[in-house]
Design a protein around this motif. Structure first.
Motif, PDB file in Angstrom:
ATOM      1  N   ILE A   1      13.586  14.010 -12.747  1.00 39.24           N
ATOM      2  CA  ILE A   1      12.244  14.194 -13.310  1.00 39.24           C
ATOM      3  C   ILE A   1      11.982  13.150 -14.392  1.00 39.24           C
ATOM      4  CG2 ILE A   1      10.783  15.767 -14.630  1.00 39.24           C
ATOM      5  CD1 ILE A   1      12.233  18.083 -13.193  1.00 39.24           C
ATOM      6  N   GLY A   2      13.009  12.861 -15.208  1.00 35.01           N
ATOM      7  CA  GLY A   2      12.851  11.812 -16.219  1.00 35.01           C
ATOM      8  C   GLY A   2      12.610  10.452 -15.597  1.00 35.01           C
ATOM      9  N   ALA A   3      13.292  10.175 -14.463  1.00 33.58           N
ATOM     10  CA  ALA A   3      13.068   8.899 -13.771  1.00 33.58           C
ATOM     11  C   ALA A   3      11.632   8.815 -13.244  1.00 33.58           C
ATOM     12  CB  ALA A   3      14.065   8.752 -12.627  1.00 33.58           C
ATOM     13  N   ALA A   4      11.115   9.937 -12.730  1.00 24.59           N
ATOM     14  CA  ALA A   4       9.721   9.951 -12.269  1.00 24.59           C
ATOM     15  C   ALA A   4       8.763   9.740 -13.430  1.00 24.59           C
ATOM     16  CB  ALA A   4       9.420  11.273 -11.564  1.00 24.59           C
ATOM     17  N   ALA A   5       9.087  10.304 -14.601  1.00 23.14           N
ATOM     18  CA  ALA A   5       8.240  10.096 -15.787  1.00 23.14           C
ATOM     19  C   ALA A   5       8.249   8.631 -16.218  1.00 23.14           C
ATOM     20  CB  ALA A   5       8.718  10.995 -16.923  1.00 23.14           C
ATOM     21  N   ASP A   6       9.437   8.014 -16.202  1.00 23.68           N
ATOM     22  CA  ASP A   6       9.521   6.594 -16.558  1.00 23.68           C
ATOM     23  C   ASP A   6       8.731   5.733 -15.576  1.00 23.68           C
ATOM     24  OD1 ASP A   6      11.134   7.216 -18.680  1.00 23.68           O
ATOM     25  OD2 ASP A   6      13.015   6.824 -17.622  1.00 23.68           O
ATOM     26  N   ARG A   7       8.799   6.077 -14.315  1.00 24.76           N
ATOM     27  CA  ARG A   7       8.049   5.325 -13.307  1.00 24.76           C
ATOM     28  C   ARG A   7       6.550   5.488 -13.507  1.00 24.76           C
ATOM     29  NH1 ARG A   7       9.952   5.504  -6.973  1.00 24.76           N
ATOM     30  NH2 ARG A   7       9.004   3.530  -6.307  1.00 24.76           N
ATOM     31  N   ALA A   8       6.123   6.709 -13.859  1.00 26.28           N
ATOM     32  CA  ALA A   8       4.706   6.946 -14.148  1.00 26.28           C
ATOM     33  C   ALA A   8       4.267   6.144 -15.370  1.00 26.28           C
ATOM     34  CB  ALA A   8       4.452   8.432 -14.364  1.00 26.28           C
ATOM     35  N   ALA A   9       5.133   6.063 -16.382  1.00 26.87           N
ATOM     36  CA  ALA A   9       4.807   5.280 -17.573  1.00 26.87           C
ATOM     37  C   ALA A   9       4.669   3.799 -17.232  1.00 26.87           C
ATOM     38  CB  ALA A   9       5.882   5.486 -18.643  1.00 26.87           C
ATOM     39  N   ARG A  10       5.581   3.294 -16.391  1.00 21.49           N
ATOM     40  CA  ARG A  10       5.500   1.882 -16.002  1.00 21.49           C
ATOM     41  C   ARG A  10       4.212   1.603 -15.229  1.00 21.49           C
ATOM     42  NH1 ARG A  10       6.270  -0.661 -11.567  1.00 21.49           N
ATOM     43  NH2 ARG A  10       7.165   1.146 -10.499  1.00 21.49           N
ATOM     44  N   MET A  11       3.849   2.506 -14.316  1.00 22.32           N
ATOM     45  CA  MET A  11       2.613   2.309 -13.553  1.00 22.32           C
ATOM     46  C   MET A  11       1.394   2.384 -14.459  1.00 22.32           C
ATOM     47  SD  MET A  11       3.154   4.191  -9.873  1.00 22.32           S
ATOM     48  CE  MET A  11       3.699   5.758 -10.545  1.00 22.32           C
ATOM     49  N   ALA A  12       1.432   3.284 -15.451  1.00 21.56           N
ATOM     50  CA  ALA A  12       0.305   3.377 -16.382  1.00 21.56           C
ATOM     51  C   ALA A  12       0.142   2.086 -17.178  1.00 21.56           C
ATOM     52  CB  ALA A  12       0.505   4.564 -17.326  1.00 21.56           C
TER      53      ALA A  12
ATOM     54  N   PRO B   1       3.184   1.627  -4.597  1.00 28.40           N
ATOM     55  CA  PRO B   1       2.589   0.534  -3.810  1.00 28.40           C
ATOM     56  C   PRO B   1       1.080   0.420  -3.976  1.00 28.40           C
ATOM     57  CG  PRO B   1       3.300   2.328  -2.379  1.00 28.40           C
ATOM     58  CD  PRO B   1       3.853   2.615  -3.733  1.00 28.40           C
ATOM     59  N   GLU B   2       0.394   1.530  -4.280  1.00 30.66           N
ATOM     60  CA  GLU B   2      -1.049   1.457  -4.502  1.00 30.66           C
ATOM     61  C   GLU B   2      -1.351   0.657  -5.767  1.00 30.66           C
ATOM     62  OE1 GLU B   2      -3.514   2.594  -2.569  1.00 30.66           O
ATOM     63  OE2 GLU B   2      -2.017   3.186  -1.084  1.00 30.66           O
ATOM     64  N   VAL B   3      -0.580   0.898  -6.809  1.00 28.17           N
ATOM     65  CA  VAL B   3      -0.766   0.147  -8.052  1.00 28.17           C
ATOM     66  C   VAL B   3      -0.422  -1.330  -7.838  1.00 28.17           C
ATOM     67  CG1 VAL B   3       0.030  -0.106 -10.433  1.00 28.17           C
ATOM     68  CG2 VAL B   3      -0.368   2.176  -9.479  1.00 28.17           C
ATOM     69  N   ALA B   4       0.665  -1.585  -7.093  1.00 22.37           N
ATOM     70  CA  ALA B   4       1.037  -2.974  -6.803  1.00 22.37           C
ATOM     71  C   ALA B   4      -0.050  -3.675  -5.992  1.00 22.37           C
ATOM     72  CB  ALA B   4       2.370  -3.007  -6.057  1.00 22.37           C
ATOM     73  N   GLN B   5      -0.692  -2.949  -5.073  1.00 20.49           N
ATOM     74  CA  GLN B   5      -1.751  -3.532  -4.265  1.00 20.49           C
ATOM     75  C   GLN B   5      -2.949  -3.924  -5.123  1.00 20.49           C
ATOM     76  OE1 GLN B   5      -1.809  -4.406  -1.076  1.00 20.49           O
ATOM     77  NE2 GLN B   5      -3.894  -5.170  -1.322  1.00 20.49           N
ATOM     78  N   LEU B   6      -3.238  -3.134  -6.151  1.00 24.65           N
ATOM     79  CA  LEU B   6      -4.331  -3.494  -7.061  1.00 24.65           C
ATOM     80  C   LEU B   6      -4.020  -4.810  -7.776  1.00 24.65           C
ATOM     81  CD1 LEU B   6      -5.254  -0.052  -8.704  1.00 24.65           C
ATOM     82  CD2 LEU B   6      -6.413  -1.236  -6.835  1.00 24.65           C
ATOM     83  N   GLY B   7      -2.765  -4.969  -8.206  1.00 25.63           N
ATOM     84  CA  GLY B   7      -2.380  -6.227  -8.847  1.00 25.63           C
ATOM     85  C   GLY B   7      -2.462  -7.403  -7.898  1.00 25.63           C
TER      86      GLY B   7
END
Length: 316
Positions: free
Chosen positions: A215-226, A147-153
């Motif tokens: 853990i892989g799902a968290a990595a994918d989510r981190a990649a999407r946010m990046a 949500p922090e990344v979404a708020q920046l957008g």
């Protein structure tokens, strides 16, 4: 030094003191320490019996997300949200973990918000081993960052809707703030994705297939946010350039208006200067209607020059 510890054995969760947890037998033990001094280093060496490399990884001042495997244990560094005041260039607090099949030792220097979610999960009986704990922490960290990344957008969307040269100063300040935050988050999310992917691929028996999936799902989510943060950074740069162009356009319009006014008054200044000389022999100096004649002549010149500018489309 402060901290807490939990032991999960035979389906029951027990809260312990970190000193007691070191000697706990059976089940799974999580020990968390919070400190800014060298006391943690001494405790990790003397009580936990960790090697020098692991202690340095758990207590280093400057850290970036990473994952290493040492003697069957994973040494992991992650970054997450904190309610403590942080610099814009370093907006995320770190948590350092050393995990094996029977024990997880975590260290933070600032309060990490994801710890609350992990403690609630272990007290509710949802965590039974090291894999569950790390998967819960990784998921909570990415879930809180999303949500922090979404708020920046959303903030950039608001700035784009308000693009106006009259609000350029405030908008530029807001855009720069969003851009600094995006750069700060992106600085850690890219290596965090790599660390989580490496953790999910470690050849350790205490990580189950379900843990690796989480853990892989968290990595994918981190990649999407990046990727989203990279897009936000580029959008912020474009908005900043647009604001600069709008400001320059306003200045150009005002400069043009000043130039037109100066051109209109240039011949009038010459006429008034010529007939305003205090010398003898000026024509119509003593004529009763000379003032109004010169005034009308000046107005005619001003109108003519103005019409010429209009016909030349200087005001478009």
């Amino acid at each position: 030094m402060s901290g807490f510890a939990y032991q999960v054995a035979e389906g029951a969760t027990r809260r312990l003191d970190p000193h007691e947890a070191v000697c706990a037998q059976g089940g799974f033990v999580w020990i968390h320490l919070t400190s800014r001094d060298e006391e943690v280093q001494d405790w990790l060496r003397d009580n936990a019996g960790l090697d020098h490399f692991t202690i340095d990884a758990l207590t280093a001042l400057e850290t970036r997300p990473r994952c290493e495997q040492i003697d069957g244990a994973a040494v992991l560094n992650l970054r997450g949200m904190t309610h403590a005041a942080m610099a814009s260039s370093d907006p995320l607090a770190s948590i350092r973990l050393r995990a094996d099949g029977a024990r997880v030792i975590s260290v933070t220097r600032l309060p990490l918000d994801a710890l609350d979610a992990a403690r609630e999960a272990i007290e509710a009986g949802q965590i039974s081993d090291a894999g569950d704990l790390i998967a819960t922490l990784a998921g909570a960290i990415t879930e809180q960052l999303d949500p922090e990344v979404a708020q920046l957008g959303d903030s950039l969307d608001d700035c784009e809707e308000q693009l106006d040269p009259r609000m350029a100063f405030d908008l530029r300040r807001n855009v720069n703030h969003v851009r600094r935050q995006a750069i700060g988050y992106r600085r850690f999310l890219y290596p965090q994705r790599v660390a989580l992917e490496k953790l999910a691929g470690l050849a350790v028996a205490w990580l189950s297939d379900e843990d690796r999936l989480h853990i892989g799902a968290a990595a994918d989510r981190a990649a999407r946010m990046a990727e989203e943060l990279e897009s936000i950074r580029e959008r912020a740069a474009l908005i900043h350039e647009t604001l600069t162009d709008l400001r320059a356009e306003v200045i150009d319009q005002r400069s043009l208006l000043i130039a037109v006014v100066a051109m209109v008054f240039l011949p009038l200044t010459f006429i008034t200067g010529l007939f305003g000389m205090n010398v003898d022999g000026i024509p119509y100096a003593h004529h009763a209607g000379s003032f109004w004649a010169i005034t009308g002549f000046s107005l005619a010149i001003a109108v003519g020059v103005g019409l010429w500018f209009v016909r030349r489309h200087w005001f478009r």
